[in-house]
Design a protein around this motif. Structure first.
Motif, mmCIF file in Angstrom:
data_model
loop_
_atom_site.group_PDB
_atom_site.id
_atom_site.type_symbol
_atom_site.label_atom_id
_atom_site.label_comp_id
_atom_site.label_asym_id
_atom_site.label_seq_id
_atom_site.Cartn_x
_atom_site.Cartn_y
_atom_site.Cartn_z
ATOM 1 N N MET A 1 0.844 -1.201 0.000
ATOM 2 C CA MET A 1 0.000 0.000 0.000
ATOM 3 C C MET A 1 0.873 1.243 0.000
ATOM 4 N N THR A 2 0.543 2.190 -0.844
ATOM 5 C CA THR A 2 1.318 3.424 -0.929
ATOM 6 C C THR A 2 1.091 4.284 0.305
ATOM 7 N N HIS A 3 2.179 4.793 0.869
ATOM 8 C CA HIS A 3 2.075 5.663 2.045
ATOM 9 C C HIS A 3 1.452 6.990 1.634
ATOM 10 N N PRO A 4 0.402 7.453 2.355
ATOM 11 C CA PRO A 4 -0.276 8.691 1.941
ATOM 12 C C PRO A 4 0.522 9.957 2.208
ATOM 13 N N GLY A 5 1.535 9.858 3.051
ATOM 14 C CA GLY A 5 2.304 11.047 3.388
ATOM 15 C C GLY A 5 1.664 11.842 4.508
ATOM 16 N N ALA A 6 2.040 13.108 4.614
ATOM 17 C CA ALA A 6 1.574 13.964 5.705
ATOM 18 C C ALA A 6 1.127 15.308 5.166
ATOM 19 N N ARG A 7 0.282 15.972 5.919
ATOM 20 C CA ARG A 7 -0.008 17.380 5.612
ATOM 21 C C ARG A 7 1.259 18.175 5.917
ATOM 22 N N MET A 8 1.720 18.952 4.958
ATOM 23 C CA MET A 8 2.981 19.663 5.098
ATOM 24 C C MET A 8 2.754 21.150 4.875
ATOM 25 N N LEU A 9 3.211 21.967 5.831
ATOM 26 C CA LEU A 9 3.026 23.412 5.748
ATOM 27 C C LEU A 9 4.286 24.126 6.199
ATOM 28 N N LEU A 10 4.612 25.211 5.509
ATOM 29 C CA LEU A 10 5.694 26.094 5.932
ATOM 30 C C LEU A 10 5.065 27.350 6.536
ATOM 31 N N VAL A 11 5.299 27.562 7.827
ATOM 32 C CA VAL A 11 4.702 28.685 8.555
ATOM 33 C C VAL A 11 5.606 29.899 8.385
ATOM 34 N N ALA A 12 5.096 30.935 7.707
ATOM 35 C CA ALA A 12 5.918 32.094 7.359
ATOM 36 C C ALA A 12 5.155 33.381 7.658
ATOM 37 N N ALA A 13 5.856 34.500 7.517
ATOM 38 C CA ALA A 13 5.249 35.800 7.815
ATOM 39 C C ALA A 13 5.951 36.885 7.009
ATOM 40 N N THR A 14 5.522 38.122 7.227
ATOM 41 C CA THR A 14 6.138 39.257 6.537
ATOM 42 C C THR A 14 7.472 39.639 7.152
ATOM 43 N N ALA A 15 7.685 39.296 8.430
ATOM 44 C CA ALA A 15 8.889 39.724 9.147
ATOM 45 C C ALA A 15 8.990 38.949 10.444
ATOM 46 N N SER A 16 10.094 39.130 11.153
ATOM 47 C CA SER A 16 10.202 38.607 12.510
ATOM 48 C C SER A 16 9.208 39.347 13.405
ATOM 49 N N GLY A 17 8.823 38.701 14.497
ATOM 50 C CA GLY A 17 7.959 39.357 15.462
ATOM 51 C C GLY A 17 6.480 39.266 15.172
ATOM 52 N N GLN A 18 6.087 38.532 14.145
ATOM 53 C CA GLN A 18 4.666 38.417 13.805
ATOM 54 C C GLN A 18 3.977 37.283 14.564
ATOM 55 N N GLY A 19 4.774 36.383 15.142
ATOM 56 C CA GLY A 19 4.200 35.286 15.912
ATOM 57 C C GLY A 19 4.361 33.917 15.286
ATOM 58 N N LYS A 20 5.363 33.738 14.402
ATOM 59 C CA LYS A 20 5.541 32.437 13.740
ATOM 60 C C LYS A 20 5.768 31.311 14.744
ATOM 61 N N THR A 21 6.667 31.548 15.693
ATOM 62 C CA THR A 21 6.981 30.498 16.666
ATOM 63 C C THR A 21 5.774 30.195 17.542
ATOM 64 N N THR A 22 5.077 31.225 17.980
ATOM 65 C CA THR A 22 3.883 31.038 18.810
ATOM 66 C C THR A 22 2.836 30.221 18.075
ATOM 67 N N ILE A 23 2.573 30.578 16.822
ATOM 68 C CA ILE A 23 1.555 29.869 16.040
ATOM 69 C C ILE A 23 1.987 28.433 15.776
ATOM 70 N N THR A 24 3.250 28.237 15.382
ATOM 71 C CA THR A 24 3.734 26.886 15.103
ATOM 72 C C THR A 24 3.638 26.024 16.351
ATOM 73 N N ALA A 25 4.039 26.581 17.494
ATOM 74 C CA ALA A 25 3.986 25.830 18.750
ATOM 75 C C ALA A 25 2.551 25.525 19.149
ATOM 76 N N ALA A 26 1.668 26.505 19.021
ATOM 77 C CA ALA A 26 0.265 26.301 19.389
ATOM 78 C C ALA A 26 -0.397 25.255 18.497
ATOM 79 N N LEU A 27 -0.131 25.327 17.198
ATOM 80 C CA LEU A 27 -0.705 24.368 16.261
ATOM 81 C C LEU A 27 -0.166 22.965 16.530
ATOM 82 N N ALA A 28 1.159 22.866 16.736
ATOM 83 C CA ALA A 28 1.765 21.564 17.008
ATOM 84 C C ALA A 28 1.205 20.954 18.289
ATOM 85 N N ARG A 29 1.145 21.742 19.358
ATOM 86 C CA ARG A 29 0.641 21.223 20.635
ATOM 87 C C ARG A 29 -0.827 20.798 20.496
ATOM 88 N N GLY A 30 -1.629 21.610 19.817
ATOM 89 C CA GLY A 30 -3.038 21.265 19.649
ATOM 90 C C GLY A 30 -3.234 19.981 18.865
#
Length: 433
Positions: free
Chosen positions: A1-30
């Motif tokens: 059976m072929t492996h379906p893979g994973a949902r893959m996303l690159l979390v990006a923003a316009t600049a530092s300080g927009q909350g990339k780490t916070t959002i990535t951490a919150a999404l991962a933990r959830g």
């Protein structure tokens, strides 16, 4: 059976300080709390964000960088993660198109859609223009948007309407408690007593559009070229690695390479006044925050005497950035307070307000270029002449000084060992550095 893979996303923003780490951490933990298997990566040379993201997702967070890590090595990491997990998140670096290579370059190299984080605290409908600009400038695939710091349901709806068909995948309200920061980035997770409570709170507050999330198709990256075997050039050797709150800037991949070279690793804490472990054949003093622990380090007599003895005995010692600072004659903080250090390296270190070095660089070695980066808020005042300089990427300009005194190699440069395992072996093998 072929492996379906994973949902893959690159979390990006316009600049530092927009909350990339916070959002990535919150999404991962959830997602982890929902029973999802989540793997997280960090784009660009960063030590601190991965520590927080590891705490959020419960698994190792490796670096992805097309230049420092390499295209095929990044592909191998992603392909393996997509086979092991349900979701793969990559936190970008700075703004989406900043740097060379940029997060956008990584997105396009592996056909990974972007999840754009927008700080909506001071905008509403303009969010649509910003997101469309992020999408079209490259262009990149745009999977959706996370509106950070929204004020109300009405505010969130205005942002959603402005996106003109791009999904508002999630939103996060203004946070009463945020992830604490300092001069080199976030505060280390181990230093925040209730870090797991904060991560759970962020996950609880993240409003995820489950229908839009389910619409993201799982995928599997192309097979990468097989990894070249690493010869066990350090077999039978023990490398002592300083690891504590003062010496914490350690790529997980660096430890992997040392083990693949055949070395046994012995961790110790200079901050706890632990000496270099008995039987060690070489010592690695990685970067970190010695400037925050100067008083304790200056009083750590067992540590001081043992590193002096290791140097006198000719053990190879690699001292990187904070590691170099900690073996100079002294460190002076921004208020003029001076603390003595073991003085393996002649010279004084002075902390400063202004960033003194930042960016990707390559270090010349007998086995070829070692890639890595630099990031520091101090300077070393020394009369010792450097034996070499790193080269800035991509400009080719002169970078950090590399000093050698006896068996000590010291520099502000942080090496990414996997970029050149043979050079790594040379740094820790007696007489071959």
């Amino acid at each position: 059976m072929t492996h379906p893979g994973a949902r893959m996303l690159l979390v990006a923003a316009t600049a530092s300080g927009q909350g990339k780490t916070t959002i990535t951490a919150a999404l991962a933990r959830g997602l982890v709390r929902q029973g999802q298997r989540v793997r997280v990566f960090k784009c660009g040379p960063d030590f601190i964000d991965p520590m927080l993201l590891e705490r959020a997702c419960g698994s190792k967070v490796h670096t992805l960088d097309l230049w420092m890590v390499g295209l095929e090595a990044c592909r191998r990491r992603l392909a393996q993660a997509a086979r092991d997990a349900d979701v793969v998140l990559i936190e970008g670096v700075m703004g989406l198109y900043d740097g060379n290579p940029s997060a956008a370059d990584l997105s396009r190299a592996f056909d990974i859609p972007v999840l754009a984080v927008i700080d909506a605290s001071a905008m509403a409908q303009t969010a649509g223009a910003v997101v469309q600009g992020l999408r079209d400038y490259g262009p990149v695939q745009m999977a959706g948007v996370v509106a950070n710091r929204v004020a109300s349901d009405g505010h969130r709806q205005m942002v959603a309407t402005s996106l003109r068909g791009i999904p508002l995948l999630a939103s996060l309200p203004k946070q009463a408690r945020t992830l604490p920061e300092r001069h080199l980035g976030l505060v280390l997770p181990a230093e925040v007593d209730d870090i797991d409570v904060i991560l759970d709170e962020l996950a609880d507050q993240l409003h995820l559009d489950t229908q839009a999330w389910q619409a993201i198709a799982p995928r599997l990256p192309d097979h990468a070229a097989p990894e070249q075997p690493i010869p066990p050039l350090l077999a039978g050797k023990t490398v002592a690695v300083a690891r504590d709150a003062a010496f914490c800037f350690i790529y997980s991949a660096n430890l992997d390479v040392l083990r693949q070279l055949g070395a046994q690793l012995a961790f110790f804490s200079p901050l706890a006044d632990q000496p270099v472990p008995t039987g060690a054949n070489a010592v690695w003093l990685p970067g970190g925050y010695p400037e925050l622990h100067m008083a304790a380090l200056s009083k750590a007599a067992h540590w001081r005497d043992s590193i002096r003895a290791a140097h006198a005995a000719g053990l190879p010692i690699l001292a990187e950035c904070g590691g170099m600072m900690a073996v100079a004659e002294s460190i002076t903080d921004k208020d003029g307070h001076c603390f003595t250090m073991p003085a393996l390296l002649p010279g004084q270190v002075f902390m400063q307000q202004r960033l003194a070095g930042l960016g990707s660089q390559g270090m010349p070695t007998a086995a070829g270029e070692m890639r890595g980066h630099t990031f520091h808020y101090s300077h070393l005042d020394t009369g010792l002449a450097p034996v070499a300089h790193t080269v800035k990427h991509p400009s080719g300009a002169q970078g950090e000084a590399v000093y050698r005194l006896g068996s000590l190699t010291a520099t502000y440069f942080h090496s990414f060992f996997a970029s050149n395992p043979l050079a790594t072996a040379g740094l820790f093998a007696k007489g071959t550095a």
